[in-house]
Write an enzyme that holds these catalytic residues in place. Structure first.
Site, PDB file in Angstrom:
ATOM      1  N   LYS A  78      40.175 -27.922 -43.824  1.00  8.95           N
ATOM      2  CA  LYS A  78      39.057 -28.887 -43.797  1.00  8.95           C
ATOM      3  C   LYS A  78      37.692 -28.236 -43.999  1.00  8.95           C
ATOM      4  O   LYS A  78      36.755 -28.890 -44.431  1.00  8.95           O
ATOM      5  CB  LYS A  78      39.062 -29.635 -42.465  1.00  8.95           C
ATOM      6  N   GLY A  87      28.914 -14.885 -47.345  1.00 10.67           N
ATOM      7  CA  GLY A  87      28.905 -13.868 -46.298  1.00 10.67           C
ATOM      8  C   GLY A  87      29.875 -14.264 -45.201  1.00 10.67           C
ATOM      9  O   GLY A  87      30.085 -13.540 -44.241  1.00 10.67           O
ATOM     10  N   GLU A 124      29.891 -26.398 -41.620  1.00  9.59           N
ATOM     11  CA  GLU A 124      28.845 -27.283 -41.112  1.00  9.59           C
ATOM     12  C   GLU A 124      29.166 -27.865 -39.748  1.00  9.59           C
ATOM     13  O   GLU A 124      28.279 -28.051 -38.922  1.00  9.59           O
ATOM     14  CB  GLU A 124      28.596 -28.440 -42.090  1.00  9.59           C
ATOM     15  N   GLY A 142      23.094 -18.640 -47.090  1.00 11.35           N
ATOM     16  CA  GLY A 142      22.489 -19.695 -47.910  1.00 11.35           C
ATOM     17  C   GLY A 142      22.113 -20.905 -47.077  1.00 11.35           C
ATOM     18  O   GLY A 142      20.988 -21.353 -47.098  1.00 11.35           O
ATOM     19  N   PHE A 143      23.080 -21.422 -46.319  1.00 11.69           N
ATOM     20  CA  PHE A 143      22.866 -22.557 -45.403  1.00 11.69           C
ATOM     21  C   PHE A 143      22.363 -23.802 -46.126  1.00 11.69           C
ATOM     22  O   PHE A 143      21.765 -24.670 -45.510  1.00 11.69           O
ATOM     23  CB  PHE A 143      21.917 -22.173 -44.265  1.00 11.69           C
ATOM     24  N   ASN A 164      41.514 -17.614 -41.299  1.00 11.44           N
ATOM     25  CA  ASN A 164      41.331 -16.286 -40.701  1.00 11.44           C
ATOM     26  C   ASN A 164      40.678 -16.489 -39.337  1.00 11.44           C
ATOM     27  O   ASN A 164      39.549 -16.968 -39.241  1.00 11.44           O
ATOM     28  CB  ASN A 164      40.449 -15.420 -41.611  1.00 11.44           C
TER      29      ASN A 164
END
Lengths: 310, 777
Positions: free
Chosen positions: B735, B484, B739, B256-257, B665
């Site tokens: 956090k 994703g 981005e 998506g970004f 993860n």
């Protein structure tokens, strides 16, 4: 994309017959460029004539040089031992192009028939003299940073052939074999196969309607054996050349006996540079020779250029 | 929170949280079983819609010639502004736009106006995709064409100072101290302009909508969105329905970004088309349409004036941004925020200028504001370092902000010094020749550059539900989105650890408005908020079981105080006598409980302490606003090799080190940092959408001509995290890293290019034409 009919043919005669019956029909081989053009509504063909079964195959040594059938695939030719050994520039030009998937599909004949990546040509919403003659050329003052600076005209500044293979073939004096509807074959040097845009940028090659590309023959030569293809692009793979050069040199005892130079990405067609060859021939094969200032090969009408960020 | 809160103790080596677990949905994805929004093909009578879009950027539609298109077999409808059913509300009205909550203040097909090239002017519906596409090509649109404005650079464009930016979310003018005077008095004054090309998000999965009216007042939409709830709100408000009547489903998202952060016109048009033809309708944007349908990062120029002392301490930062916006909205990425907070500097001023042009509204694009803002700031910091002969890391340490300069608040946590140190060590920074243009590898020029990264933890909250079965299985749900990046996987880990179950016994479900509401997956909030929701839901479930246990005569915990009972690895036990207790399965079977369910809310600003005492938390304290500035920090280190003859730049080494709270993860986090860094390398070296300055139409709207990096452009990347335990941000101490991975990347590359060539490129992307002419020092 328009609706179209599809027919597979077994012979050149059959193929040209369909094209005579339906002049707007198109031949399809790998389809990697044609289908893109049709999906973008840039070309409309009521019929596609599949020529993949034509016997234009084989990569073989002949008295005229290496003969490559037009139906051979880019990957097969690029990786062929004879091409690798005797025509490294040709191999490199093929293997630096496109992606493995495309190279596995795309034929040599189809490669020669690629059309420009000019953004104004590739979007049917723009005027474009090549696509719609007389509609104008916004590229002249628009986004043209990857278009031609050599051989341009008021009507068109597109790098009409955007690919790589024909640049290497132009450098190495390759000759194309064409066959028309009457079954008659003729031979055309690659340097003469493409035409300058002039006032008719819609006409890109000397191919007559319905005429088929049968084969390409590359003469054996010392400068072909010591040849290379340099491709400059913004990313390392899967991009058309900003500029490219196919260069072959026959160097003996440090002196250049013969030289072949062709440029890609900068001309409206694969741009053979006899001026550069003249400077090189007889000169010492040194960096000083290669870096020396030399005359500009040829210049078309000037136009504004832009950079990528504008 | 004036006193230091207690950490929720976890043993980082014991649980599954943080482990490099493979994606739980990986197998479904590679086998094609994961259903994306354009793959719900079994709906009864599903038909296909395509958008007919405008060739020109400005004009008025005077008519349509539908004759040829309607003659095509299979064509069901041609929907235009002339026959489209009216909506209850449209974003064309500013007040309604706020109620709808969409990004763009104009909905196509609401009138005859054309405002931008690529604007939808009709929707063509047919029984097959190919027939719809061809009919759309045959549809002729008659337009009275007008001359468009292409950008703020158009000589006819009118620049203005917006009174509001992003509907008030960003202050268009910020003054702290007296920056102008401080700059005038500064011994070192740097003034530079930075330009940023238009960038498009280009997720692999295009925007796609499948709309199914199950009843006249009940709609289900399978949508490629970063937030099902936001889409539900937008659609229900526009359609005049209750949110309850609209279900939005996003099971899988192919990236998506930011471009899928809002509900865009094609979505509501598809819903309207489904209503129009009375059948389920599917629409997937084409790749060229992706350039004019879901926003972009705007074309922009920043002017940064930097004042400093002779020993490199900042005294003034003045930031001005000029950018293009649409005819209706005042949108600009908030570049100045990072300039205001990244370094200690007593005087700061920022202002924004906009110009309207015939373009759609630009939108959030990975690290909106921080990415281009850090390009300007981090390039100028590099200039300052060279000018004073100070190492680039040292100049940053001299200006290290011990608290947030923009607010004066202490940081909730900050590991930037460790990031610099570890990054420098991994990269071998100490071997760097301080001189630019002198390091060579054969014919190639070699350059090393670095830059700081930072991204805020945004205010966010969400909910989750956890259901534990007596047989040791669990289903945990939250209406979040997995872009994703691994949301399915990390939430499974969080739930499994909190439940004391193996991950195979836990199923995590997301992407449906039927599930508890989660925030939009944007602004890097999903990992922190959703993981905290999941954690809290499990705590809620344990508290319910504890209550059952202490009332159960047969339980070893009978008559214990609930506050004295804890749960460890699924066992309920006394805190001060762990031997006394029983596992949940024993208790539930005896009590004849098939399952038990808990609900949890993950909140920004809640600390570990809150989480630990959630069951009997003091409600007053729960809502206490955080008094800390919350940011992730990091540092990128880049090596480039530049061909001085050809002007080509290749990144040859990369190191990123981040301190971003708890990492859920190790594998998916590493992948996300790599992805963000590549996103930034693309912006630095090749990504640029070029708008024709006369026709205001993009000239390279394809992935062949809009270059994003290929594998061959990217070296092996080294990614590390500094371990952080942040007690303030949320229950899990996460956090978010979506981005920050991109912030500072363009500057790190540009700084490396300067070190290689001695040439400072302030115009992105750094293409060969901008390098040629480089003279090695």
């Amino acid at each position: 994309m328009n609706n179209f009919s599809y027919i597979q043919v077994n012979s050149a005669k059959e193929a040209t017959g369909y094209r005579q019956a339906t002049p707007q029909a198109a031949y399809i081989a790998g389809g990697t460029t044609l289908l893109d053009l049709m999906k973008g509504n840039l070309e409309e063909h009521p019929q596609l004539v599949d020529i993949n079964l034509l016997p234009f195959k084989g990569i073989e040594q002949t008295s005229d040089g290496l003969r490559i059938g037009a139906m051979e695939r880019m990957s097969d030719v690029g990786e062929h031992p004879l091409v690798l050994q005797q025509y490294p520039a040709v191999s490199e030009s093929l293997l630096l192009a496109a992606s493995p998937q495309l190279r596995n599909m795309a034929s040599i004949g189809g490669n020669m028939m690629q059309r420009t990546r000019c953004g104004y040509f590739r979007d049917a919403a723009f005027p474009c003299n090549k696509r719609v003659p007389g509609s104008g050329c916004p590229a002249q003052e628009g986004n043209n940073h990857n278009l031609a600076i050599l051989g341009t005209s008021e009507a068109c500044i597109a790098t009409s052939y955007p690919g790589d293979l024909a640049v290497a073939l132009a450098a190495l004096d390759a000759v194309m074999t064409l066959e028309n509807a009457k079954g008659k074959q003729r031979r055309v040097p690659v340097t003469e196969f493409y035409v300058l845009p002039g006032k008719t940028p819609q006409r890109e090659t000397v191919l007559e309607p319905g005429e088929l590309i049968v084969a390409v023959t590359i003469p054996a030569a010392a400068h072909a054996r010591r040849s290379t293809y340099l491709k400059v692009r913004e990313r390392s793979s899967y991009a058309y050349a900003l500029a490219s050069a196919a260069v072959g040199l026959d160097v003996q005892n440090g002196t250049i006996r013969s030289a072949r130079v062709a440029l890609g990405g900068v001309g409206t067609k694969p741009w053979r540079s006899p001026e550069a060859e003249k400077v090189l021939t007889g000169a010492p094969a040194t960096e000083a020779t290669f870096r020396a200032p030399r005359p500009r090969p040829c210049v078309g009408p000037s136009h504004a250029t832009t950079t990528a960020s504008k | 929170m004036d006193t230091e809160p207690k950490f929720f103790e976890t043993n980082p080596t014991a649980g599954v949280v943080g482990k490099p677990l493979n994606r739980v949905d990986g197998r479904d994805k590679v086998m094609g079983r994961a259903k994306y929004s354009a793959e719900f093909n079994n709906l009864p009578g599903l038909v296909h819609a395509v958008l007919k879009t405008s060739d020109v950027a400005k004009g008025r539609i005077t008519g349509f010639d539908t004759t040829a298109a309607l003659k095509q077999p299979g064509v069901l409808a041609i929907i235009t502004h002339q026959n489209i059913p009216k909506l209850a509300k449209t974003p064309n009205d500013a007040e309604d736009k706020r109620a709808i909550g969409v990004h763009m203040g104009y909905l196509p097909l609401t009138d005859d106006q054309i405002y931008y090239a690529g604007q939808p002017v009709a929707v063509v519906v047919a029984d097959t995709l190919e027939r719809a596409q061809y009919a759309a090509a045959l549809l002729k649109v008659q337009v009275a064409v007008e001359k468009p404005l292409a950008s703020y650079e158009d000589p006819k464009a009118r620049l203005f100072d917006p009174t509001k930016l992003q509907e008030g979310k960003t202050a268009p003018h910020v003054v702290r101290g007296s920056a102008q005077a401080a700059f005038a008095a500064a011994p070192i004054q740097l003034t530079h302009k930075y330009t940023h090309a238009i960038n498009h998000h280009n997720p692999m999965e295009p925007g796609a909508t499948t709309a199914h009216w199950e009843a006249p007042d009940r709609l289900t939409v399978y949508e490629s969105t970063q937030g099902v709830t936001r889409t539900q709100k937008a659609l229900s408000t526009m359609l005049g329905l209750s949110a309850e009547q609209v279900r939005v489903v996003t099971k899988f998202l192919g990236g998506g970004f930011g471009c899928k952060g809002s509900c865009w016109p094609h979505t509501v048009l598809t819903v309207q088309a489904a209503k129009f033809v009375g059948r389920p309708v599917k629409l997937a944007l084409t790749r060229p349409q992706m350039f004019t349908s879901m926003g972009h990062r705007e074309d922009q120029t920043q002017t940064l004036r930097l004042g400093a002392t002779n020993d490199g301490k900042l005294t003034a930062l003045i930031h001005e941004k000029t950018s293009t916006t649409s005819p209706w909205d005042n949108y600009a990425e908030s570049n100045s925020k990072i300039v205001n907070m990244l370094y200690e500097c007593p005087n700061f001023e920022a202002s924004y200028q906009l110009a309207r042009a015939n373009v759609m509204t630009s939108t959030y694009t990975r690290a909106p504001g921080e990415a281009p803002g850090s390009f300007a700031l981090e390039s100028s910091m590099d200039d300052l370092a060279y000018q004073l002969g100070i190492d680039p890391i040292e100049i940053r340490l001299r200006n290290y902000a011990e608290k947030d300069p923009s607010s004066g608040q202490p940081w909730s946590s900050k590991s930037l010094k460790q990031c610099y140190a570890r990054g420098a060590e991994l990269f071998g920074w100490s071997k760097r020749n301080p001189k630019a243009g002198v390091t060579r590898n054969g014919r190639l020029l070699v350059g090393w550059g670095m830059a700081t990264a930072s991204y805020p933890v945004h205010n966010s909250q969400g909910m989750a539900r956890a259901r534990l079965y007596a047989d040791g299985h669990a289903v945990v749900q939250s209406g979040a989105t997995d872009l994703g990046t691994g949301t399915y996987t990390v939430m499974t880990q969080v739930a499994a650890e909190a439940l004391g179950l193996p991950v195979e016994k836990v199923r995590f479900e997301l992407g449906d408005t039927k599930l508890p509401t989660a925030p939009n997956s944007g602004g890097s909030v999903a990992a922190g908020t959703v993981s905290s929701s999941v954690y809290m839901a499990v705590q809620d479930l344990w508290q319910k079981l504890i209550k059952v246990a202490v009332l159960d005569k047969k339980s070893p915990l009978h008559r214990a105080k609930t506050a004295d009972v804890e749960v460890k690895d699924g066992r309920l036990q006394l805190k001060d006598n762990p031997k006394k207790g029983e596992d949940f399965a024993t208790l539930m079977k005896r009590a004849d409980m098939a399952d038990v369910e808990g609900n949890g809310q993950g909140r920004y600003g809640s600390g570990y302490e809150d989480a630990q005492t959630a069951a009997n938390a003091n409600p007053a304290k729960k809502d206490e606003a955080p008094h800390h500035s919350m940011h992730a920090f990091g540092a990128h280190f880049c090596e480039v090799q530049v061909d001085p003859d050809l002007g080509t730049v290749r990144v040859t080494r990369w190191v990123s080190v981040h301190g971003a709270g708890r990492i859920l993860n190790a594998k998916t986090a590493r992948s996300q940092i790599i992805g963000g860094s590549i996103f930034g390398i693309g912006a630095a070296l090749m990504e640029a959408t070029v708008r024709d300055q006369k026709l205001a139409r993009y000239t390279n709207a394809s992935l062949a001509d809009y270059h994003i990096p290929v594998n061959a452009d990217i070296p092996d990347m080294t990614v590390e995290f500094v371990e952080e335990h942040d007690p303030y941000i949320n229950a899990m101490g996460v956090k978010g890293i979506g981005e920050i991975s991109m912030v500072g990347v363009t500057a790190a590359v540009a700084n490396a290019v300067f070190h290689a060539t001695g040439k400072r490129v302030r115009e992105l992307p750094i293409t060969p034409d901008k390098i040629l002419g480089t003279k090695a020092v």
